[in-house]
Design an enzyme around this catalytic site. Structure first.
Site, PDB file in Angstrom:
ATOM      1  N   ASN A   7       0.879  -1.168   0.000  1.00 24.14           N
ATOM      2  CA  ASN A   7       0.000   0.000   0.000  1.00 24.14           C
ATOM      3  C   ASN A   7       0.920   1.223   0.000  1.00 24.14           C
ATOM      4  OD1 ASN A   7      -1.449   2.313   0.906  1.00 24.14           O
ATOM      5  ND2 ASN A   7      -3.049   1.007   1.759  1.00 24.14           N
ATOM      6  N   GLU A  34      -3.916   1.699  -2.902  1.00 29.30           N
ATOM      7  CA  GLU A  34      -4.016   3.146  -2.644  1.00 29.30           C
ATOM      8  C   GLU A  34      -3.095   3.946  -3.571  1.00 29.30           C
ATOM      9  OE1 GLU A  34      -5.410   5.374   1.063  1.00 29.30           O
ATOM     10  OE2 GLU A  34      -4.129   3.788   1.877  1.00 29.30           O
ATOM     11  N   ASP A 146      -3.768  -4.989   1.116  1.00 24.10           N
ATOM     12  CA  ASP A 146      -4.044  -4.347   2.405  1.00 24.10           C
ATOM     13  C   ASP A 146      -5.419  -4.826   2.829  1.00 24.10           C
ATOM     14  OD1 ASP A 146      -4.700  -2.759   4.534  1.00 24.10           O
ATOM     15  OD2 ASP A 146      -4.436  -0.850   3.489  1.00 24.10           O
ATOM     16  N   ASN A 148      -6.771  -4.539   5.854  1.00 23.10           N
ATOM     17  CA  ASN A 148      -7.391  -3.749   6.922  1.00 23.10           C
ATOM     18  C   ASN A 148      -8.036  -4.646   7.976  1.00 23.10           C
ATOM     19  OD1 ASN A 148      -6.975  -0.887   6.828  1.00 23.10           O
ATOM     20  ND2 ASN A 148      -8.044  -0.880   4.851  1.00 23.10           N
ATOM     21  N   ASP A 218      -1.246  -6.244   6.142  1.00 22.90           N
ATOM     22  CA  ASP A 218      -0.904  -6.488   4.743  1.00 22.90           C
ATOM     23  C   ASP A 218      -0.509  -7.956   4.614  1.00 22.90           C
ATOM     24  OD1 ASP A 218      -0.711  -3.544   3.530  1.00 22.90           O
ATOM     25  OD2 ASP A 218       0.100  -3.552   5.576  1.00 22.90           O
ATOM     26  N   ASP A 247       2.623   4.746   5.092  1.00 30.60           N
ATOM     27  CA  ASP A 247       2.465   4.198   6.445  1.00 30.60           C
ATOM     28  C   ASP A 247       2.495   2.674   6.456  1.00 30.60           C
ATOM     29  OD1 ASP A 247       0.077   4.389   5.037  1.00 30.60           O
ATOM     30  OD2 ASP A 247      -1.129   5.022   6.737  1.00 30.60           O
ATOM     31  N   HIS A 248       2.574   2.052   5.259  1.00 30.74           N
ATOM     32  CA  HIS A 248       2.665   0.598   5.132  1.00 30.74           C
ATOM     33  C   HIS A 248       4.045   0.193   4.630  1.00 30.74           C
ATOM     34  CE1 HIS A 248      -1.784  -0.354   5.237  1.00 30.74           C
ATOM     35  NE2 HIS A 248      -1.809   0.952   4.991  1.00 30.74           N
TER      36      HIS A 248
END
Length: 257
Positions: A7, A34, A146, A148, A218, A247-248
Site C-alpha cells: 500500500n 491506494e 491491504d 485492513n 498487509d 504508512d505501510h
C-alpha cells in the site's frame, strides 16, 4: 517468483520510493494499493523503464490498485469484483506465469457499527464468493493486499486496545477473514513464523513506527497448491524509514520449485 504487496498511500507522492524499492528488492510481481491515481496518470512508462509491465484500476484521490510484473506477461485481467456494483476501485486480478493474483484494497470500515463498517462486511462477502470461483478456476492462486484486518492478537501491538470491538480487529472482520482462509488459503507469513509483534502498518501519529506501535494488516495468502512452494515470506521495513514514507511496508512471499 517473489510476489509482494504494498500500500503506497499515493503513487504520485511515493513513486520515487517505489522505483528505489523495485531496484533494490527486485520482486517479480507486485500488487499495489491506494495508488490514488486516475488511469491516464498511472506511471506505466516509468515502470516499464525498470522492466515492469503494469495493469491498473484507479480513481482520483482515493483507492486505486495495480499489478506489476517484471519481464513477464500479465494476462486475463479482471477489474473489480464481478457482479458487485461498486464505484470504489479496490480490486484487480490477473494471471502471471500461471499464477493467479488477486490484489485487494479492503475497505477500512471507519468504526464498528457505522455504514462504512456494514459496507466492509458486504464487500468481504462479495470477495469470498469471487475468490471461491477464482480458486476453482485457478488452483495456483495468491490473494494479497491491504486487508485492513489484523488476523489475531499476535498481529497488534496492544491486544487490550485492538480487541473484538475495535475496527480492524473486530470479531466480524476476523470471522470474514477466516471464512476466506477456509476456502483453502493460507497466510504465508504464518507458514514460517509464529512470532508476535511483526507489523506492516504504523500510524503516522504518536511516533508509532519508532515506538513499535503497529499492526500486521498487509497479507499474502497462498492456495493449497502453492503452500509447499512458499519457501520464504517477510515484511520489508526499510521503506518505512525513508523520508515521507507510506504508512505501510511491503509484505512478500517467495515461491520456489
Amino acid at each position: 517468483m517473489k510476489i509482494a504487496s504494498w500500500n503506497v498511500n499515493s503513487l504520485n507522492v511515493r513513486l520515487p520510493h517505489l522505483e528505489q524499492w523495485l531496484r533494490d528488492a527486485a520482486p517479480d510481481v507486485v500488487g499495489l494499493q491506494e495508488t490514488k491515481l486516475e488511469d491516464p496518470k498511472f506511471p506505466d512508462a516509468v515502470l516499464a523503464g525498470l522492466g515492469y509491465r503494469s495493469v491498473f484500476h484507479g480513481q482520483k484521490t482515493y483507492n486505486g490498485v495495480a499489478i506489476l510484473a517484471r519481464e513477464r506477461a500479465i494476462e486475463d485481467v479482471q477489474m473489480g469484483i464481478p457482479g458487485f456494483e461498486d464505484d470504489q476501485k479496490r480490486a484487480i486480478a490477473a494471471t502471471v506465469d500461471g499464477v493467479r493474483i488477486v490484489n485487494l484494497y479492503v475497505v477500512n470500515g471507519q468504526d464498528v457499527g457505522t455504514p462504512k463498517y456494514a459496507y466492509k462486511l458486504r464487500w468481504l462477502d462479495a470477495v469470498h464468493d469471487w475468490v471461491a470461483r477464482e480458486l476453482a478456476a485457478h488452483p495456483k492462486l495468491v490473494v494479497l493486499g491491504d486487508f485492513n484486518i489484523a488476523p489475531d492478537a499476535r498481529d497488534v501491538h496492544d491486544p487490550t486496545v485492538w480487541n473484538d470491538d475495535h475496527i480492524l480487529t473486530s470479531s466480524a472482520e476476523r470471522a470474514a477473514l477466516q471464512r476466506l482462509l477456509a476456502l483453502g488459503l493460507h497466510d504465508a507469513f504464518r507458514l514460517h513464523s509464529e512470532e508476535a509483534g511483526i507489523f506492516s502498518w504504523w500510524d503516522y501519529r504518536q511516533a508509532a513506527f519508532r515506538r513499535g506501535m503497529g499492526l500486521r494488516i498487509d497479507l499474502t495468502l497462498v492456495s493449497e497448491a502453492l503452500k509447499p512452494l512458499a519457501v520464504a515470506t517477510g515484511i520489508d521495513r526499510e521503506p518505512r524509514t525513508w523520508e515521507r514514507p507510506s504508512d505501510h511496508a511491503p509484505a512478500w512471499v517467495q515461491l520456489g520449485g
